[in-house]
Design a protein around this motif. Structure first.
Motif, PDB file in Angstrom:
ATOM      1  N   THR A 284      96.068 -78.730   6.043  1.00 28.65           N
ATOM      2  CA  THR A 284      96.387 -77.487   6.678  1.00 28.65           C
ATOM      3  C   THR A 284      94.897 -77.048   6.706  1.00 28.65           C
ATOM      4  O   THR A 284      94.857 -76.478   8.080  1.00 28.65           O
ATOM      5  N   VAL A 285      93.729 -77.512   6.494  1.00 25.87           N
ATOM      6  CA  VAL A 285      92.450 -77.476   7.969  1.00 25.87           C
ATOM      7  C   VAL A 285      92.483 -77.740   9.693  1.00 25.87           C
ATOM      8  O   VAL A 285      92.569 -78.055  10.564  1.00 25.87           O
ATOM      9  N   GLY A 286      92.786 -79.838   8.884  1.00 22.44           N
ATOM     10  CA  GLY A 286      93.065 -80.095  10.027  1.00 22.44           C
ATOM     11  C   GLY A 286      94.294 -79.842  10.860  1.00 22.44           C
ATOM     12  O   GLY A 286      94.164 -80.180  12.277  1.00 22.44           O
ATOM     13  N   SER A 287      95.447 -78.961  10.449  1.00 21.86           N
ATOM     14  CA  SER A 287      96.755 -78.629  11.417  1.00 21.86           C
ATOM     15  C   SER A 287      96.115 -77.544  12.245  1.00 21.86           C
ATOM     16  O   SER A 287      96.477 -76.991  12.980  1.00 21.86           O
ATOM     17  N   ALA A 288      95.500 -76.538  10.900  1.00 21.51           N
ATOM     18  CA  ALA A 288      95.211 -75.164  11.624  1.00 21.51           C
ATOM     19  C   ALA A 288      94.075 -75.118  13.098  1.00 21.51           C
ATOM     20  O   ALA A 288      94.038 -74.667  13.971  1.00 21.51           O
ATOM     21  N   LEU A 289      93.304 -76.610  13.486  1.00 28.73           N
ATOM     22  CA  LEU A 289      92.705 -76.642  14.270  1.00 28.73           C
ATOM     23  C   LEU A 289      93.273 -77.539  15.117  1.00 28.73           C
ATOM     24  O   LEU A 289      92.834 -77.022  16.602  1.00 28.73           O
TER      25      LEU A 289
END
Length: 401
Positions: A284-289
């Motif tokens: 989720t964090v990687g996708s958001a970035l």
């Protein structure tokens, strides 16, 4: 790779691949088929309902077929779905009027459901749930990449009937392969379970499953929104011609899809080794970035491609991780129902995503859609903190044995 090359797993992969290729052979040709038989004006009117019909019908009937797979076995439901969709592909050959094509697509949606049944079979019989589900996801994504090209070549060199006949042959192949799989016969208790609503209450009574379905809906909305915002972003670029816009749309989605196919099994293996709770926050964090960078680089097609390909690389199996969350602690005779409901929620989310993206673009700009998706992924990061009840049992994987 030893799990993947086992014969039953390879056959299940091929079943889903053949079914997916067949589906995507037909889907992109429907607007052209309508125009060929009814003219451009009627095609404009009928394309939306014809394409939406199978998705809407499938969303309604998926829990029903899921329930039946719990009672009578997922293998039987795969055979039923593949044989029935072979028939509907053939019906398209003789359907010429728009209303006839619409009716065929409605029937197709009602009788489909091979992929949820295959997922249920994989989880029950193949072990390593994360890897099995990711492998089937890769098969489905590969079909989405290959199908349009095969359909286009057949329609261009022969005719539409040849493309539809090829789709029927592929689903017939899936039928035959499904028949060779070992039966997954449910126990008598599953057969005695009466009533769709009774089974529904039995598998979704825990609060964390409603949260899981919320995650499924969110991911589907994000995916649907991306399908709209990318073409519109390129459409608004004054430096691109019509042909170059079309080229970049194709490049972005093809490269992103290929990246997702390449990375899919890796994320499934990681989920089996470390658990979905450890992997999902990274996703989720990687996708958001990754998708968040599109807010700043969307005016450059190459940089937009890099942003979306990175997003696909990271988020491609987010849905698989959420399915593991849904199945956590679920009784085996409820897997089919849960995966059927997962399919329903996914279809609805894919329908809502484009509508939301269109509304945001009309009110603001495409950058806000990218920003909204990035913030949405960040909002999903605490999901692993949603604990299943203490009585829940961890999914058995090969790594646990």
């Amino acid at each position: 790779m030893t799990d993947f090359v086992r014969l039953p797993t390879a056959r299940l992969f091929t079943i889903v691949l053949a079914s997916s290729v067949a589906f995507f052979v037909v889907l992109p040709l429907l607007p052209l088929y309508l125009a060929d038989h009814a003219g451009d004006r009627q095609a404009t009117v009928w394309t939306g309902p014809v394409i939406a019909a199978s998705f809407a019908a499938g969303a309604i009937f998926a829990p029903v077929w899921g329930s039946l797979s719990d009672r009578y076995g997922a293998r039987r439901m795969m055979i039923r779905a593949a044989a029935a969709t072979t028939f509907t592909q053939l019906l398209l050959i003789v359907a010429h009027a728009p209303i006839e094509i619409l009716a065929v697509r409605i029937v197709h949606g009602c009788v489909a459901g091979l992929v949820p049944a295959a997922m249920t079979y994989g989880v029950r019989t193949l072990g390593a749930a994360g890897k099995s589900l990711a492998s089937l996801s890769v098969a489905r994504s590969t079909g989405a990449l290959l199908g349009p090209g095969l359909g286009g070549v057949l329609a261009a060199t022969l005719d539409f009937r040849a493309a539809f006949a090829a789709a029927a042959l592929l689903t017939l192949l899936a039928t035959g392969l499904a028949a060779t799989l070992t039966a997954d016969t449910p126990d008598r208790a599953a057969r005695r379970r009466t009533g769709l609503l009774t089974q529904f209450r039995g598998v979704v009574h825990e609060r964390h499953r409603y949260q899981g379905f919320g995650l499924v809906a969110a991911l589907a909305v994000f995916a649907g929104a991306i399908q709209v915002v990318v073409p519109v972003t390129l459409q608004h670029d004054p430096d691109l011609t019509t042909d170059s816009r079309a080229m970049w749309v194709g490049i972005i989605f093809t490269v992103s899809g290929g990246t997702a196919v390449a990375a899919g099994t890796f994320w499934g293996m990681a989920a089996d080794r470390y658990g979905w709770r450890s992997i999902l926050p990274l996703v989720t964090v990687g996708s958001a970035l990754a998708i968040g960078t599109a807010v700043f680089v969307s005016s450059s097609p190459p940089l937009l491609l890099a942003s979306l390909a990175t997003h696909a690389l990271i988020s491609c199996e987010a849905g698989t991780l959420v399915v593991l969350f849904l199945l956590e602690g679920a009784p085996e005779d409820g897997h089919g129902m849960l995966l059927g409901l997962n399919h329903t929620v996914t279809q609805l989310g894919l329908a809502v995503g484009p509508l939301l993206a269109g509304a945001v673009i009309a009110a603001t700009s495409t950058r806000w859609v990218y920003a909204g998706i990035a913030l949405g992924f960040l909002a999903l990061t605490p999901a692993p903190l949603w604990r299943a009840p203490s009585g829940d049992v961890k999914l058995t994987t090969d790594l646990d044995c």
